[in-house]
Scaffold this motif. Sequence first.
Motif, PDB file in Angstrom:
ATOM      1  N   SER A  68      41.553  53.723  41.226  1.00 43.03           N
ATOM      2  CA  SER A  68      40.162  53.132  40.600  1.00 43.03           C
ATOM      3  C   SER A  68      40.278  51.655  40.716  1.00 43.03           C
ATOM      4  O   SER A  68      41.184  50.976  40.194  1.00 43.03           O
ATOM      5  CB  SER A  68      40.211  53.595  38.927  1.00 43.03           C
ATOM      6  N   PRO A  69      39.065  51.005  41.378  1.00 45.65           N
ATOM      7  CA  PRO A  69      39.041  49.779  41.647  1.00 45.65           C
ATOM      8  C   PRO A  69      39.038  48.844  40.240  1.00 45.65           C
ATOM      9  O   PRO A  69      38.279  49.334  39.270  1.00 45.65           O
ATOM     10  CB  PRO A  69      37.764  49.384  42.423  1.00 45.65           C
ATOM     11  N   ARG A  70      39.626  47.529  40.269  1.00 41.74           N
ATOM     12  CA  ARG A  70      39.730  46.896  39.380  1.00 41.74           C
ATOM     13  C   ARG A  70      38.322  46.168  39.164  1.00 41.74           C
ATOM     14  O   ARG A  70      37.766  45.971  40.041  1.00 41.74           O
ATOM     15  CB  ARG A  70      40.577  45.537  39.454  1.00 41.74           C
ATOM     16  N   MET A  71      38.019  45.934  38.025  1.00 39.40           N
ATOM     17  CA  MET A  71      36.440  45.446  37.540  1.00 39.40           C
ATOM     18  C   MET A  71      36.507  43.784  37.585  1.00 39.40           C
ATOM     19  O   MET A  71      35.392  43.173  37.977  1.00 39.40           O
ATOM     20  CB  MET A  71      35.930  45.691  36.292  1.00 39.40           C
ATOM     21  N   LEU A  72      37.647  43.190  37.462  1.00 40.53           N
ATOM     22  CA  LEU A  72      37.710  41.741  37.691  1.00 40.53           C
ATOM     23  C   LEU A  72      39.002  41.503  38.469  1.00 40.53           C
ATOM     24  O   LEU A  72      40.129  42.328  38.379  1.00 40.53           O
ATOM     25  CB  LEU A  72      38.007  41.167  36.341  1.00 40.53           C
ATOM     26  N   PRO A  73      39.180  40.477  38.955  1.00 47.88           N
ATOM     27  CA  PRO A  73      40.304  40.031  39.884  1.00 47.88           C
ATOM     28  C   PRO A  73      41.397  40.010  38.992  1.00 47.88           C
ATOM     29  O   PRO A  73      41.318  39.675  37.891  1.00 47.88           O
ATOM     30  CB  PRO A  73      40.043  38.712  40.538  1.00 47.88           C
ATOM     31  N   GLU A  74      42.892  40.130  39.456  1.00 52.24           N
ATOM     32  CA  GLU A  74      44.099  40.366  38.615  1.00 52.24           C
ATOM     33  C   GLU A  74      44.160  38.685  38.260  1.00 52.24           C
ATOM     34  O   GLU A  74      44.207  37.831  38.976  1.00 52.24           O
ATOM     35  CB  GLU A  74      45.249  40.838  39.280  1.00 52.24           C
ATOM     36  N   HIS A  75      44.577  38.653  36.860  1.00 60.58           N
ATOM     37  CA  HIS A  75      44.881  37.151  36.561  1.00 60.58           C
ATOM     38  C   HIS A  75      45.984  37.206  35.583  1.00 60.58           C
ATOM     39  O   HIS A  75      46.410  38.387  34.906  1.00 60.58           O
ATOM     40  CB  HIS A  75      43.627  36.788  35.663  1.00 60.58           C
ATOM     41  N   VAL A  76      46.837  36.415  35.588  1.00 58.73           N
ATOM     42  CA  VAL A  76      48.098  36.269  34.972  1.00 58.73           C
ATOM     43  C   VAL A  76      47.901  36.489  33.388  1.00 58.73           C
ATOM     44  O   VAL A  76      48.857  36.878  32.597  1.00 58.73           O
ATOM     45  CB  VAL A  76      48.908  34.840  35.209  1.00 58.73           C
ATOM     46  N   VAL A  77      46.691  35.787  32.913  1.00 59.78           N
ATOM     47  CA  VAL A  77      46.455  35.931  31.481  1.00 59.78           C
ATOM     48  C   VAL A  77      46.316  37.249  30.942  1.00 59.78           C
ATOM     49  O   VAL A  77      46.894  37.788  29.907  1.00 59.78           O
ATOM     50  CB  VAL A  77      45.196  35.065  31.334  1.00 59.78           C
ATOM     51  N   PHE A  78      45.564  38.021  31.910  1.00 61.52           N
ATOM     52  CA  PHE A  78      45.391  39.580  31.705  1.00 61.52           C
ATOM     53  C   PHE A  78      46.901  40.174  31.416  1.00 61.52           C
ATOM     54  O   PHE A  78      46.887  41.070  30.583  1.00 61.52           O
ATOM     55  CB  PHE A  78      44.638  40.415  32.525  1.00 61.52           C
ATOM     56  N   ARG A  79      47.626  39.761  32.304  1.00 61.04           N
ATOM     57  CA  ARG A  79      48.963  40.352  32.474  1.00 61.04           C
ATOM     58  C   ARG A  79      49.695  40.258  31.235  1.00 61.04           C
ATOM     59  O   ARG A  79      50.402  41.237  30.631  1.00 61.04           O
ATOM     60  CB  ARG A  79      49.712  39.908  33.830  1.00 61.04           C
ATOM     61  N   TYR A  80      49.778  39.034  30.869  1.00 58.69           N
ATOM     62  CA  TYR A  80      50.586  38.734  29.825  1.00 58.69           C
ATOM     63  C   TYR A  80      50.127  39.024  28.290  1.00 58.69           C
ATOM     64  O   TYR A  80      50.911  39.746  27.471  1.00 58.69           O
ATOM     65  CB  TYR A  80      51.028  37.174  29.772  1.00 58.69           C
ATOM     66  N   VAL A  81      48.854  39.190  28.153  1.00 64.63           N
ATOM     67  CA  VAL A  81      48.344  39.592  27.049  1.00 64.63           C
ATOM     68  C   VAL A  81      48.278  41.041  27.034  1.00 64.63           C
ATOM     69  O   VAL A  81      48.685  41.698  25.868  1.00 64.63           O
ATOM     70  CB  VAL A  81      46.693  39.169  26.869  1.00 64.63           C
ATOM     71  N   SER A  82      48.260  41.811  28.040  1.00 60.79           N
ATOM     72  CA  SER A  82      48.591  43.118  28.143  1.00 60.79           C
ATOM     73  C   SER A  82      49.726  43.688  27.908  1.00 60.79           C
ATOM     74  O   SER A  82      50.124  44.591  27.042  1.00 60.79           O
ATOM     75  CB  SER A  82      47.845  43.709  29.482  1.00 60.79           C
ATOM     76  N   LEU A  83      50.918  42.813  28.394  1.00 56.76           N
ATOM     77  CA  LEU A  83      52.032  43.192  28.215  1.00 56.76           C
ATOM     78  C   LEU A  83      52.587  42.881  26.649  1.00 56.76           C
ATOM     79  O   LEU A  83      53.225  43.700  25.979  1.00 56.76           O
ATOM     80  CB  LEU A  83      53.086  42.406  29.131  1.00 56.76           C
ATOM     81  N   TYR A 143      45.619  45.579  31.224  1.00 57.43           N
ATOM     82  CA  TYR A 143      46.435  45.431  32.329  1.00 57.43           C
ATOM     83  C   TYR A 143      45.778  45.646  33.719  1.00 57.43           C
ATOM     84  O   TYR A 143      45.806  45.082  34.719  1.00 57.43           O
ATOM     85  CB  TYR A 143      47.791  45.955  32.255  1.00 57.43           C
ATOM     86  N   THR A 144      45.344  46.989  33.772  1.00 57.11           N
ATOM     87  CA  THR A 144      44.583  47.554  35.087  1.00 57.11           C
ATOM     88  C   THR A 144      43.280  47.129  35.199  1.00 57.11           C
ATOM     89  O   THR A 144      42.803  46.802  36.219  1.00 57.11           O
ATOM     90  CB  THR A 144      44.640  49.351  35.040  1.00 57.11           C
ATOM     91  N   PHE A 145      42.522  46.879  34.077  1.00 50.20           N
ATOM     92  CA  PHE A 145      41.106  46.635  34.067  1.00 50.20           C
ATOM     93  C   PHE A 145      40.160  47.525  35.148  1.00 50.20           C
ATOM     94  O   PHE A 145      39.473  46.815  35.570  1.00 50.20           O
ATOM     95  CB  PHE A 145      40.881  45.095  34.252  1.00 50.20           C
ATOM     96  N   THR A 146      40.521  48.668  35.022  1.00 49.96           N
ATOM     97  CA  THR A 146      39.646  49.554  35.925  1.00 49.96           C
ATOM     98  C   THR A 146      38.764  50.450  34.903  1.00 49.96           C
ATOM     99  O   THR A 146      39.156  50.558  33.787  1.00 49.96           O
ATOM    100  CB  THR A 146      40.557  50.568  36.477  1.00 49.96           C
ATOM    101  N   PRO A 147      37.690  51.000  35.364  1.00 47.95           N
ATOM    102  CA  PRO A 147      36.659  51.703  34.880  1.00 47.95           C
ATOM    103  C   PRO A 147      37.624  53.218  34.021  1.00 47.95           C
ATOM    104  O   PRO A 147      37.412  53.550  33.035  1.00 47.95           O
ATOM    105  CB  PRO A 147      35.787  52.152  35.535  1.00 47.95           C
ATOM    106  N   LEU A 148      38.471  53.543  35.006  1.00 47.18           N
ATOM    107  CA  LEU A 148      39.115  54.738  34.562  1.00 47.18           C
ATOM    108  C   LEU A 148      39.920  54.586  33.374  1.00 47.18           C
ATOM    109  O   LEU A 148      39.794  55.210  32.635  1.00 47.18           O
ATOM    110  CB  LEU A 148      40.175  55.078  35.711  1.00 47.18           C
TER     111      LEU A 148
END
Length: 199
Positions: A68-83, A143-148
């Motif tokens: 499933s494609p990401r809706m937004l480009p991967e960003h370090v902020v998303f990664r750390y907040v999701s973790l 973390y994934t930010f995909t529609p799925l």
Amino acid sequence: MKNINAEIFIWSLWILYYIIHTLLSGNKVRNALANNKLIQPSAYRLIYSIIAIIGFLALILVTALVDSPRMLPEHVVFRYVSLALSTWGILIIRRSFSHISFKSFIDFKPADSNKLITSGIYAHIRHPMYAGGILLFLGLALYTFTPLHIGIAIISILYIIWGIKREEKILLNEHKKRYEQYRVNVPMLIPPIPWFQKK
């Protein structure tokens, strides 16, 4: 189009899993099997727990196979907040089990049905396991930010909230005024923030 069809299929599987989970967790199926002497009531919860775990792991595996494609480009902020959300969720679930025997949770060991746990983390929120689950699904979606995965998180969180309402009716019926008072004093999922509390 393939991605959309695959995502709808996976969402349907999650919804189906939750429907089956609801049916098996109720007393109707347990009583029907017991009345027909197909299974011992003492073994039902254990078998139900095994089915639920295997089904959940199978769902995760099938979900992981879908691209499933990401809706937004991967960003370090998303990664750390999701973790952070996922880690917080795991810690909350772990703390909630420190007051409940796992053997009692799966009915392998008899539990005191008259006991209402209100200490430890249960003194701050009424449903810490569900709160931890919500944080885990939010963490995965972010973390994934995909529609799925966002769809799975929405479906799962709605199911958790519905499950809480269903469980609270059972607890009210079982513990009556004790649970009513506990519900008044302790929030459902979000602990009170000290600086927002009325003095």
